[in-house]
Design a protein around this motif. Structure first.
Motif, PDB file in Angstrom:
ATOM      1  N   ASN A 188       0.900  -1.046  -0.319  1.00  9.19           N
ATOM      2  CA  ASN A 188       0.286  -0.428   0.089  1.00  9.19           C
ATOM      3  C   ASN A 188       0.997   0.994  -0.208  1.00  9.19           C
ATOM      4  O   ASN A 188       0.625   2.021  -0.608  1.00  9.19           O
ATOM      5  CB  ASN A 188      -1.125  -0.181   1.224  1.00  9.19           C
ATOM      6  CG  ASN A 188      -1.851  -0.572   0.750  1.00  9.19           C
ATOM      7  OD1 ASN A 188      -2.930  -1.495  -0.408  1.00  9.19           O
ATOM      8  ND2 ASN A 188      -2.562  -1.774   2.537  1.00  9.19           N
ATOM      9  N   LEU A 189       2.244   0.971   1.304  1.00 13.21           N
ATOM     10  CA  LEU A 189       2.699   2.232   0.956  1.00 13.21           C
ATOM     11  C   LEU A 189       3.183   2.429  -0.776  1.00 13.21           C
ATOM     12  O   LEU A 189       4.137   3.780  -0.932  1.00 13.21           O
ATOM     13  CB  LEU A 189       4.108   1.854   2.110  1.00 13.21           C
ATOM     14  CG  LEU A 189       3.712   2.563   3.637  1.00 13.21           C
ATOM     15  CD1 LEU A 189       3.965   2.279   4.902  1.00 13.21           C
ATOM     16  CD2 LEU A 189       2.876   3.923   3.651  1.00 13.21           C
ATOM     17  N   LEU A 190       3.616   1.536  -0.840  1.00 13.06           N
ATOM     18  CA  LEU A 190       5.047   1.779  -2.322  1.00 13.06           C
ATOM     19  C   LEU A 190       4.035   2.346  -3.592  1.00 13.06           C
ATOM     20  O   LEU A 190       4.050   3.364  -4.351  1.00 13.06           O
ATOM     21  CB  LEU A 190       5.319   0.527  -2.828  1.00 13.06           C
ATOM     22  CG  LEU A 190       6.614  -0.677  -1.987  1.00 13.06           C
ATOM     23  CD1 LEU A 190       6.641  -1.621  -2.602  1.00 13.06           C
ATOM     24  CD2 LEU A 190       7.213   0.957  -2.419  1.00 13.06           C
ATOM     25  N   GLY A 191       2.272   1.796  -3.690  1.00 11.54           N
ATOM     26  CA  GLY A 191       1.011   2.138  -4.063  1.00 11.54           C
ATOM     27  C   GLY A 191       0.951   3.644  -4.820  1.00 11.54           C
ATOM     28  O   GLY A 191       1.296   3.752  -4.984  1.00 11.54           O
ATOM     29  N   ALA A 192       1.227   4.284  -2.853  1.00 12.39           N
ATOM     30  CA  ALA A 192       1.077   5.475  -3.005  1.00 12.39           C
ATOM     31  C   ALA A 192       2.194   6.777  -3.328  1.00 12.39           C
ATOM     32  O   ALA A 192       2.379   7.724  -3.501  1.00 12.39           O
ATOM     33  CB  ALA A 192       0.870   5.488  -1.383  1.00 12.39           C
ATOM     34  N   TYR A 193       3.278   5.812  -2.691  1.00 13.22           N
ATOM     35  CA  TYR A 193       4.582   6.484  -3.274  1.00 13.22           C
ATOM     36  C   TYR A 193       4.980   6.581  -5.132  1.00 13.22           C
ATOM     37  O   TYR A 193       5.173   8.075  -5.696  1.00 13.22           O
ATOM     38  CB  TYR A 193       5.612   5.620  -2.602  1.00 13.22           C
ATOM     39  CG  TYR A 193       7.594   5.926  -2.679  1.00 13.22           C
ATOM     40  CD1 TYR A 193       7.914   7.063  -2.479  1.00 13.22           C
ATOM     41  CD2 TYR A 193       7.939   5.763  -4.226  1.00 13.22           C
ATOM     42  CE1 TYR A 193       9.187   7.607  -2.693  1.00 13.22           C
ATOM     43  CE2 TYR A 193       8.890   5.608  -4.756  1.00 13.22           C
ATOM     44  CZ  TYR A 193       9.874   7.135  -3.893  1.00 13.22           C
ATOM     45  OH  TYR A 193      11.048   7.712  -4.279  1.00 13.22           O
ATOM     46  N   TRP A 194       4.371   5.427  -5.429  1.00 18.58           N
ATOM     47  CA  TRP A 194       4.739   5.588  -7.276  1.00 18.58           C
ATOM     48  C   TRP A 194       3.657   6.322  -7.708  1.00 18.58           C
ATOM     49  O   TRP A 194       3.692   7.434  -8.632  1.00 18.58           O
ATOM     50  CB  TRP A 194       4.864   3.869  -7.607  1.00 18.58           C
ATOM     51  CG  TRP A 194       5.641   3.352  -7.395  1.00 18.58           C
ATOM     52  CD1 TRP A 194       7.255   3.639  -7.429  1.00 18.58           C
ATOM     53  CD2 TRP A 194       5.877   1.760  -6.914  1.00 18.58           C
ATOM     54  NE1 TRP A 194       7.642   2.460  -6.656  1.00 18.58           N
ATOM     55  CE2 TRP A 194       7.090   1.729  -6.892  1.00 18.58           C
ATOM     56  CE3 TRP A 194       4.222   0.960  -7.106  1.00 18.58           C
ATOM     57  CZ2 TRP A 194       7.630   0.224  -7.185  1.00 18.58           C
ATOM     58  CZ3 TRP A 194       5.616  -0.478  -6.977  1.00 18.58           C
ATOM     59  CH2 TRP A 194       6.456  -0.494  -7.525  1.00 18.58           C
ATOM     60  N   SER A 195       2.808   6.362  -6.883  1.00 16.82           N
ATOM     61  CA  SER A 195       1.553   7.430  -7.671  1.00 16.82           C
ATOM     62  C   SER A 195       1.912   8.544  -7.798  1.00 16.82           C
ATOM     63  O   SER A 195       2.138  10.012  -8.201  1.00 16.82           O
ATOM     64  CB  SER A 195       0.088   6.801  -7.135  1.00 16.82           C
ATOM     65  OG  SER A 195      -0.927   7.926  -7.027  1.00 16.82           O
ATOM     66  N   THR A 196       2.446   9.113  -6.640  1.00 17.05           N
ATOM     67  CA  THR A 196       3.232  10.330  -5.859  1.00 17.05           C
ATOM     68  C   THR A 196       4.232  10.616  -7.125  1.00 17.05           C
ATOM     69  O   THR A 196       4.371  11.452  -7.479  1.00 17.05           O
ATOM     70  CB  THR A 196       3.217  10.396  -4.946  1.00 17.05           C
ATOM     71  OG1 THR A 196       2.669  10.608  -3.909  1.00 17.05           O
ATOM     72  CG2 THR A 196       4.267  12.226  -4.339  1.00 17.05           C
ATOM     73  N   PHE A 197       5.128   9.581  -7.024  1.00 21.75           N
ATOM     74  CA  PHE A 197       5.983   9.712  -8.368  1.00 21.75           C
ATOM     75  C   PHE A 197       5.734   9.764  -9.606  1.00 21.75           C
ATOM     76  O   PHE A 197       6.471  11.338  -9.865  1.00 21.75           O
ATOM     77  CB  PHE A 197       7.201   8.769  -8.326  1.00 21.75           C
ATOM     78  CG  PHE A 197       7.536   9.204  -9.091  1.00 21.75           C
ATOM     79  CD1 PHE A 197       9.293   9.504  -9.364  1.00 21.75           C
ATOM     80  CD2 PHE A 197       8.035   7.868 -10.044  1.00 21.75           C
ATOM     81  CE1 PHE A 197      10.334   9.105  -9.976  1.00 21.75           C
ATOM     82  CE2 PHE A 197       9.115   7.713 -11.315  1.00 21.75           C
ATOM     83  CZ  PHE A 197      10.301   8.290 -10.795  1.00 21.75           C
ATOM     84  N   GLN A 198       4.817   9.587 -10.000  1.00 23.32           N
ATOM     85  CA  GLN A 198       4.407   9.721 -11.347  1.00 23.32           C
ATOM     86  C   GLN A 198       3.611  11.304 -12.045  1.00 23.32           C
ATOM     87  O   GLN A 198       3.617  11.567 -12.310  1.00 23.32           O
ATOM     88  CB  GLN A 198       2.485   8.803 -12.122  1.00 23.32           C
ATOM     89  CG  GLN A 198       3.734   7.387 -11.979  1.00 23.32           C
ATOM     90  CD  GLN A 198       2.426   6.156 -12.310  1.00 23.32           C
ATOM     91  OE1 GLN A 198       2.590   5.281 -12.062  1.00 23.32           O
ATOM     92  NE2 GLN A 198       1.623   7.061 -12.776  1.00 23.32           N
ATOM     93  N   GLY A 199       3.494  11.642 -10.314  1.00 22.87           N
ATOM     94  CA  GLY A 199       2.914  13.054 -10.830  1.00 22.87           C
ATOM     95  C   GLY A 199       4.489  14.183 -10.579  1.00 22.87           C
ATOM     96  O   GLY A 199       4.769  15.653 -11.089  1.00 22.87           O
ATOM     97  N   MET A 200       5.435  13.803 -10.374  1.00 25.26           N
ATOM     98  CA  MET A 200       6.358  14.076  -9.643  1.00 25.26           C
ATOM     99  C   MET A 200       7.626  14.006 -11.054  1.00 25.26           C
ATOM    100  O   MET A 200       8.807  14.784 -11.292  1.00 25.26           O
ATOM    101  CB  MET A 200       7.406  14.011  -8.297  1.00 25.26           C
ATOM    102  CG  MET A 200       6.727  14.656  -7.311  1.00 25.26           C
ATOM    103  SD  MET A 200       7.668  14.406  -6.623  1.00 25.26           S
ATOM    104  CE  MET A 200       9.068  15.121  -6.996  1.00 25.26           C
TER     105      MET A 200
END
Length: 379
Positions: free
Chosen positions: A184-196
């Protein structure tokens, strides 16, 4: 406005990174924590360490409680059951004492001391008969519980086995919960990474390599949870990009354990269909094996003779290769392959290979951004 939005996205990314670092710090002793420690500021890493120490102390207390409850199993029974078992044991001791020691001694003393002429024949024999009848009663009581006591012992053994099974089941559940939390944490991290990605602007080779490291490093820091990697294990991960000019899958970014036989050398390149990397790229599907030395499909994934290394079978026993593909219409883009390997058999399965596939999708968006950034605009 764009600057404020970028700052908000970056703050969210760092917040998720802090939470993930707290989860993964406990596994840094496996040789996987150096990635995160290089990426995060020292103050964040230190905070994760302090939080992890608190978690570890709580786990030690829980483990100590489990040990105590295992040693004192009757405490897990209902109070009425505990009292019943204690009463049975006490009664059994009393019956043994009366039947084996006290009554025979009393009869012996009575027969040697009592005089029928003085006490009376009726009284003398009445005492003897009553003592013998009492002995018979004790015998029947002993026979009545002769079967009960072994049954209680068997029930206690079954309870011990059940207790041990529950402890193991709880441990497995804790591991599963940790895996879900990491995913779950990786999913949130990757979602934010794609926005950056646009903020990072990885247009040249160095910045693109750094962006790949930022995207994949958290997954490898959590490899102890996701893939069960252990201390001393030889592992590696590589991001390959397809070079249309050479027709090869060439390494873009990679990371290995310190004792990997490849050392600091650049990973080998692969042609489409060659080895597990080239096969995953050609078939456009994720490939994994539990043991390259025994799996039937391993023969199809063996590298070509020119690309074989002496240490391949010893180092790359289990692996997962996920194609970096972006399914956009009308023409899907094939960018490369993400690979994770280990020298221990059985590290990858249906559940954790999905995490590698998700990481490959994140890389696909990164490759696609670079493709669009390097494509000249139409006049």
């Amino acid at each position: 406005m764009a600057f404020v939005q970028a700052c908000r996205i970056e703050a969210t990314l760092v917040g998720v990174a802090i939470h993930l670092s707290e989860l993964c710090f406990c596994h840094s002793q496996q040789g996987l924590g150096s990635l995160w420690s290089n990426f995060l500021p020292s103050c964040i890493w230190s905070g994760a360490a302090s939080n992890c120490n608190l978690l570890e102390s709580g786990e030690e207390s829980a483990n100590f409680g489990s040990t105590m409850s295992n040693e004192n199993l009757p405490s897990t029974l209902p109070p009425s059951e505990v009292r019943f078992r204690r009463a049975i044991r006490s009664q059994n001791r009393l019956i043994n004492f009366l039947a084996i020691l006290l009554l025979p001694a009393f009869i012996g003393v009575w027969l040697s001391v009592a005089d029928p002429l003085k006490t009376g024949i009726e009284i003398f024999w009445a005492v003897v008969v009553i003592t013998i009848l009492f002995q018979i009663v004790l015998y029947f009581l002993t026979m009545q519980y002769a079967d009960t006591l072994p049954e209680l012992h068997l029930e206690n053994t079954e309870l011990q086995e059940l207790h041990q099974y529950m402890i193991e089941h709880i441990s497995e559940s804790d591991d599963y919960i940790a895996q879900l939390e990491a995913v779950n944490l990786l999913g949130a991290y990757w979602s934010t990474f794609q926005g950056m990605i646009a903020v990072l602007s990885p247009s040249n080779e160095d910045s693109f390599r750094e962006a790949c490291q930022i995207a994949i490093s958290p997954m490898m820091d959590a490899a102890g949870i996701l893939f069960d990697f252990e201390y001393g294990e030889i592992w590696s991960t590589s991001v390959y990009g397809f070079n249309e000019s050479s027709g090869l899958l060439e390494p873009v970014w990679w990371k290995r354990s310190g004792d990997h036989p490849s050392g600091d050398n650049e990973p080998r390149s692969w042609r489409s269909g060659d080895g597990h990397v080239g096969s995953a790229f050609m078939q456009e599907r994720i490939l994994f094996t539990n043991d390259l030395t025994s799996d039937d499909a391993a023969m199809l994934l063996t590298p070509s003779a020119s690309n074989v290394r002496d240490y391949d079978q010893a180092v790359y026993r289990s692996f997962v290769s996920a194609p970096i593909v972006l399914d956009v219409q009308p023409n899907p883009h094939r960018f490369g392959v993400l690979v994770v390997t280990s020298n221990v058999a059985g590290r990858f399965h249906e559940e954790n290979k999905a995490v590698v596939a998700q990481a490959a999708q994140v890389l696909a968006h990164l490759f696609h951004w670079r493709l669009l950034a390097n494509t000249p605009e139409m006049p």
